[in-house]
Motif scaffolding. Sequence first.
Motif, PDB file in Angstrom:
ATOM      1  N   UNK A 123       0.792  -1.236   0.000  1.00 45.51           N
ATOM      2  CA  UNK A 123       0.000   0.000   0.000  1.00 45.51           C
ATOM      3  C   UNK A 123       0.818   1.277   0.000  1.00 45.51           C
ATOM      4  N   UNK A 124       2.070   1.171   0.411  1.00 44.50           N
ATOM      5  CA  UNK A 124       2.895   2.385   0.429  1.00 44.50           C
ATOM      6  C   UNK A 124       3.606   2.606  -0.901  1.00 44.50           C
ATOM      7  N   UNK A 125       3.474   1.637  -1.798  1.00 41.38           N
ATOM      8  CA  UNK A 125       4.173   1.748  -3.094  1.00 41.38           C
ATOM      9  C   UNK A 125       3.158   1.819  -4.228  1.00 41.38           C
ATOM     10  N   UNK A 126       3.662   2.063  -5.428  1.00 43.79           N
ATOM     11  CA  UNK A 126       2.806   1.980  -6.622  1.00 43.79           C
ATOM     12  C   UNK A 126       2.284   0.553  -6.737  1.00 43.79           C
ATOM     13  N   UNK A 127       1.105   0.361  -7.294  1.00 47.60           N
ATOM     14  CA  UNK A 127       0.692  -1.023  -7.564  1.00 47.60           C
ATOM     15  C   UNK A 127       1.640  -1.639  -8.582  1.00 47.60           C
ATOM     16  N   UNK A 128       1.563  -2.932  -8.697  1.00 45.50           N
ATOM     17  CA  UNK A 128       2.314  -3.604  -9.745  1.00 45.50           C
ATOM     18  C   UNK A 128       1.403  -3.687 -10.968  1.00 45.50           C
TER      19      UNK A 128
ATOM     20  N   UNK B 283       5.483 -14.983 -24.599  1.00 48.79           N
ATOM     21  CA  UNK B 283       6.061 -14.987 -23.254  1.00 48.79           C
ATOM     22  C   UNK B 283       6.986 -13.790 -23.004  1.00 48.79           C
ATOM     23  N   UNK B 284       6.978 -13.284 -21.801  1.00 43.95           N
ATOM     24  CA  UNK B 284       7.831 -12.144 -21.425  1.00 43.95           C
ATOM     25  C   UNK B 284       8.595 -12.512 -20.151  1.00 43.95           C
ATOM     26  N   UNK B 285       9.869 -12.154 -20.113  1.00 44.71           N
ATOM     27  CA  UNK B 285      10.659 -12.433 -18.909  1.00 44.71           C
ATOM     28  C   UNK B 285      10.232 -11.453 -17.815  1.00 44.71           C
ATOM     29  N   UNK B 286       9.963 -11.977 -16.635  1.00 43.09           N
ATOM     30  CA  UNK B 286       9.513 -11.103 -15.540  1.00 43.09           C
ATOM     31  C   UNK B 286      10.697 -10.705 -14.673  1.00 43.09           C
ATOM     32  N   UNK B 287      10.770  -9.422 -14.350  1.00 47.99           N
ATOM     33  CA  UNK B 287      11.892  -8.999 -13.506  1.00 47.99           C
ATOM     34  C   UNK B 287      11.526  -9.086 -12.025  1.00 47.99           C
ATOM     35  N   UNK B 288      12.446  -8.624 -11.187  1.00 49.24           N
ATOM     36  CA  UNK B 288      12.415  -8.874  -9.753  1.00 49.24           C
ATOM     37  C   UNK B 288      11.053  -8.638  -9.067  1.00 49.24           C
ATOM     38  N   UNK B 289      10.473  -7.417  -9.230  1.00 45.94           N
ATOM     39  CA  UNK B 289       9.227  -7.102  -8.514  1.00 45.94           C
ATOM     40  C   UNK B 289       8.119  -8.087  -8.859  1.00 45.94           C
ATOM     41  N   UNK B 290       8.069  -8.437 -10.137  1.00 45.04           N
ATOM     42  CA  UNK B 290       7.012  -9.351 -10.577  1.00 45.04           C
ATOM     43  C   UNK B 290       7.278 -10.769 -10.076  1.00 45.04           C
ATOM     44  N   UNK B 291       8.559 -11.087  -9.978  1.00 46.93           N
ATOM     45  CA  UNK B 291       8.901 -12.400  -9.422  1.00 46.93           C
ATOM     46  C   UNK B 291       8.390 -12.508  -7.988  1.00 46.93           C
ATOM     47  N   UNK B 292       8.455 -11.378  -7.269  1.00 42.65           N
ATOM     48  CA  UNK B 292       7.991 -11.389  -5.868  1.00 42.65           C
ATOM     49  C   UNK B 292       6.503 -11.701  -5.797  1.00 42.65           C
ATOM     50  N   UNK B 293       5.746 -11.182  -6.765  1.00 41.75           N
ATOM     51  CA  UNK B 293       4.302 -11.412  -6.738  1.00 41.75           C
ATOM     52  C   UNK B 293       3.944 -12.778  -7.326  1.00 41.75           C
ATOM     53  N   UNK B 294       4.505 -13.060  -8.485  1.00 43.93           N
ATOM     54  CA  UNK B 294       4.088 -14.280  -9.194  1.00 43.93           C
ATOM     55  C   UNK B 294       5.019 -15.455  -8.931  1.00 43.93           C
ATOM     56  N   UNK B 295       6.219 -15.145  -8.443  1.00 45.87           N
ATOM     57  CA  UNK B 295       7.227 -16.185  -8.369  1.00 45.87           C
ATOM     58  C   UNK B 295       7.172 -17.007  -7.096  1.00 45.87           C
ATOM     59  N   UNK B 296       6.492 -16.512  -6.066  1.00 50.66           N
ATOM     60  CA  UNK B 296       6.468 -17.253  -4.812  1.00 50.66           C
ATOM     61  C   UNK B 296       5.614 -18.499  -4.977  1.00 50.66           C
ATOM     62  N   UNK B 297       5.928 -19.479  -4.120  1.00 46.76           N
ATOM     63  CA  UNK B 297       5.168 -20.722  -4.264  1.00 46.76           C
ATOM     64  C   UNK B 297       3.707 -20.476  -3.879  1.00 46.76           C
TER      65      UNK B 297
END
Length: 416
Positions: A23-28, A36-50
């Motif tokens: 909530x303190x940051x911009x939305x993703x 297919x597109x390679x996802x970088x770090x921030x997106x990995x945090x959202x989509x990459x977690x188990x």
Amino acid sequence: MLRRAMFRCGELCSRVFAVEFDLRAEPLYFTLSSSPQVLHHDYQRLFGECGKLFSLHVQSENRIEKAQTHAEIKHKLSSTISRDCDVFEASSFIPDDENSVVKGFFIRDKSTTTLSEDLLNTLRQNKTVCVFSYKREGQYCWQELWSPVSQVKESVRQYITPATAAEHHPSTLNIRNADVFYSMDEAYKVLQECTDIIPESKEVLKLVDEQLETSSGDGFPVIVIEGLDATGKTTLTEALRESLNATLLKSPPQCLASFRQRFDSEPPLIRRAFYALGNYITAAHIGKESLRAPVIVDRYWHSTAAYAIATAVSGRVENLPRLDSELYQWPGDLLQPNLVLLLTVNPEERLRRLRDRGQDKTVEEAELELNQLFRLKVEEAYKRIQNPACIIVDASPSPQEVLQQVQHLIRNKCHL
Ligand SMILES: Nc1ncnc2c1ncn2[C@@H]1O[C@H](COP(=O)(O)OP(=O)(O)O)[C@@H](O)[C@H]1O
Ligand SMILES: Nc1ccn([C@H]2C[C@H](O)[C@@H](COP(=O)(O)OP(=O)(O)O)O2)c(=O)n1
């Protein structure tokens, strides 16, 4: 072909999805594409977690149904879903396109149970609800329409493609006539549309019809006192009534007091329309009373608009509609006061006053922080409202000193 009316064919790819991950940051932000597109770090945090990932959106032509379904889902998600689930607000929108937002949620389920899927399946029975699931393959992630295992169908894969922030924060796009109303008719229509499900709406509309004999007020000055809860409005307005021999009114007016709790439990669309109509009833009272004496008003349109905007806009103060936005303009058909004063006190003093009144003793840290963000947004929205704009009054000194300061302002501005 998509199973639902939701996101008509072809439209899905022109939309941007926003997940309020922090909530303190911009939305993703992301869009969808067939490659297919390679996802970088921030997106990995959202989509990459188990875990299992889903999003859920509500779309309906009927705005009352849409608002209520969204509120019910929010309630169900917060009350039913397990502790191993994260639920984020998520919306889909067309960049900078007013009214294009479709609201929903993003769910990250790290549990080994099928609780979230069972719940999603139940929610999905409602034709206005659309559920997507997200799958990963290496550095790629794709979205597809979700259906329970027993009903798996061929579904189109759409790859998550990072997107940049649009000029206007998505939560500002649907404010007009959904959170803030700029004419009585627009607010009136909302309550008309819910008379079947909220019988009290009829009674409120009847009161509005009875009151609407507004004079434009060439009489005594009309002074509005605004501010957050516990900034000293009641204390000051009572003192002004005595010292100016004035009539004291408030918005929402007394005749709506018994309906307030009912409408406060409704989604923003209905709740805000109720408060908007309250202002028009108060305006009718002001018109009459200002022929006889000066009128002091405890909260009016500034409160209605500032709270509505601050609630609608998620995250940071920077996400508010821009300074020059039309959303801060006073409704053309609402009686204007001569003077609007905004009482401000620092957060510590305000908390002290709330505590002295016996409230807020057990506010948790997280809630405090959210309250802090909300308070900043309400105050900033108050200050941005135009025609008339408010004058800021430091309400930290003693009640007597605040009264003197305000009397001085009233003498200067209204020649009272
Ligand atoms: N200028 C002031 N200095 C100290 N305390 C104040 C002052 N004005 C009001 N209070 C106290 O703060 C609390 C909130 O004031 P109130 O007038 O009820 O605020 P509001 O109507 O804005 O919610 C009350 O307990 C009141 O006695
Ligand atoms: N004219 C008004 C007055 C209040 N509101 C709404 C805005 C907020 O959601 C609440 C604030 O009410 P609250 O109970 O905090 O206010 P008081 O304690 O009465 O000062 O009411 C409004 O929309 N328009």
